[in-house]
Design an enzyme around this catalytic site. Structure first.
Site, PDB file in Angstrom:
ATOM      1  N   HIS A  39      40.715  64.392  47.802  1.00 39.81           N
ATOM      2  CA  HIS A  39      41.547  65.580  48.041  1.00 39.81           C
ATOM      3  C   HIS A  39      40.772  66.833  47.663  1.00 39.81           C
ATOM      4  O   HIS A  39      40.067  66.869  46.663  1.00 39.81           O
ATOM      5  CB  HIS A  39      42.853  65.511  47.226  1.00 39.81           C
ATOM      6  CG  HIS A  39      42.651  65.201  45.779  1.00 39.81           C
ATOM      7  ND1 HIS A  39      42.411  63.918  45.319  1.00 39.81           N
ATOM      8  CD2 HIS A  39      42.621  66.000  44.680  1.00 39.81           C
ATOM      9  CE1 HIS A  39      42.259  63.941  44.010  1.00 39.81           C
ATOM     10  NE2 HIS A  39      42.372  65.194  43.594  1.00 39.81           N
ATOM     11  N   HIS A  83      40.965  70.741  46.478  1.00 39.84           N
ATOM     12  CA  HIS A  83      41.867  71.673  45.787  1.00 39.84           C
ATOM     13  C   HIS A  83      41.657  73.086  46.342  1.00 39.84           C
ATOM     14  O   HIS A  83      40.514  73.528  46.495  1.00 39.84           O
ATOM     15  CB  HIS A  83      41.530  71.755  44.294  1.00 39.84           C
ATOM     16  CG  HIS A  83      41.822  70.522  43.503  1.00 39.84           C
ATOM     17  ND1 HIS A  83      42.910  70.413  42.679  1.00 39.84           N
ATOM     18  CD2 HIS A  83      41.146  69.353  43.381  1.00 39.84           C
ATOM     19  CE1 HIS A  83      42.904  69.230  42.075  1.00 39.84           C
ATOM     20  NE2 HIS A  83      41.837  68.564  42.479  1.00 39.84           N
TER      21      HIS A  83
HETATM   22  P1  AMP Z   1      42.035  65.323  40.489  1.00 37.66           P
HETATM   23  O1  AMP Z   1      41.778  65.433  39.030  1.00 37.66           O
HETATM   24  O2  AMP Z   1      41.058  66.122  41.325  1.00 37.66           O
HETATM   25  O3  AMP Z   1      42.135  63.882  40.929  1.00 37.66           O
HETATM   26  O4  AMP Z   1      43.420  66.026  40.753  1.00 37.66           O
HETATM   27  C1  AMP Z   1      44.606  65.325  40.968  1.00 37.66           C
HETATM   28  C2  AMP Z   1      45.674  66.363  41.153  1.00 37.66           C
HETATM   29  O5  AMP Z   1      46.807  65.731  41.719  1.00 37.66           O
HETATM   30  C3  AMP Z   1      46.133  67.028  39.849  1.00 37.66           C
HETATM   31  O6  AMP Z   1      45.925  68.428  39.951  1.00 37.66           O
HETATM   32  C4  AMP Z   1      47.603  66.645  39.750  1.00 37.66           C
HETATM   33  O7  AMP Z   1      48.393  67.695  39.232  1.00 37.66           O
HETATM   34  C5  AMP Z   1      47.963  66.332  41.198  1.00 37.66           C
HETATM   35  N1  AMP Z   1      49.053  65.410  41.400  1.00 37.66           N
HETATM   36  C6  AMP Z   1      49.240  64.213  40.788  1.00 37.66           C
HETATM   37  N2  AMP Z   1      50.360  63.635  41.255  1.00 37.66           N
HETATM   38  C7  AMP Z   1      50.884  64.473  42.191  1.00 37.66           C
HETATM   39  C8  AMP Z   1      52.024  64.434  43.048  1.00 37.66           C
HETATM   40  N3  AMP Z   1      52.884  63.409  43.040  1.00 37.66           N
HETATM   41  N4  AMP Z   1      52.247  65.478  43.878  1.00 37.66           N
HETATM   42  C9  AMP Z   1      51.397  66.526  43.904  1.00 37.66           C
HETATM   43  N5  AMP Z   1      50.300  66.615  43.123  1.00 37.66           N
HETATM   44  C10 AMP Z   1      50.045  65.610  42.283  1.00 37.66           C
END
Ligand code: AMP
Ligand code: ZN
Length: 142
Positions: free
Chosen positions: A101, A103
């Site tokens: 993903h 950001h």
């Molecule tokens: P990363 O550390 O790059 O894997 O970021 C994962 C991101 O996903 C974090 O910023 C979380 O806040 C976000 N996240 C986790 N669960 C959800 C969810 N159900 N809906 C939206 N964002 C999420």
């Protein structure tokens, strides 16, 4: 190409709710549930791929196109001054959700945050020869 244990696949499948801001056959984008700034958005390929290396080039290009368009929309929506656009690509880089993903993190003048230069550890002190060697290695493995 969905993984039952993956939280983002569950969002794609509609099994977990999200604040969706974009969706087509290949990509999806939704607001981060724990935002670093208003408008913090995640852009994903719908198919389950863990890291960027796993994503087919055509899908990656499509996801980048969506990221590019949404970067403008997100910044306008929250009246941001700028944004950091980045992937935590792999666990050592801080990736917590193993479904690739991007950001989009809106930034505001004097918001107290840091530039992307702050994400890595100690800066290495590399010689010109070492830079040459690394560049050559990247060139031959690309
Ligand atoms: P990363 O550390 O790059 O894997 O970021 C994962 C991101 O996903 C974090 O910023 C979380 O806040 C976000 N996240 C986790 N669960 C959800 C969810 N159900 N809906 C939206 N964002 C999420
Ligand atoms: Zn997934």
């Amino acid at each position: 190409m969905s993984n039952d244990d993956c939280i983002f696949c569950q969002i794609v499948d509609g099994d977990i709710p999200s604040h969706t801001v974009f969706e087509d056959d290949t990509a999806m984008a939704f607001l981060d549930a724990n935002p670093l700034a208003p408008g913090h958005t995640l852009v994903i390929p719908k198919a389950h791929h863990e890291t960027l290396e796993d994503v087919p080039e055509e899908t990656a290009a499509h996801v980048f196109g969506v990221l590019h368009r949404l970067n403008t929309s997100v910044q306008h929506a929250v009246d941001a001054d700028a944004a950091n656009v980045a992937f935590n690509d792999g666990e050592a880089a801080g990736q917590e959700v193993p479904h690739v993903h991007g950001h989009i993190i809106p930034r505001f003048d004097a918001d107290g945050g840091s530039p992307i230069h702050a994400v890595a550890g100690q800066r290495p002190d590399l010689t010109d020869a070492e830079l040459d060697e690394i560049a050559e290695e990247i060139h031959t493995t690309r």
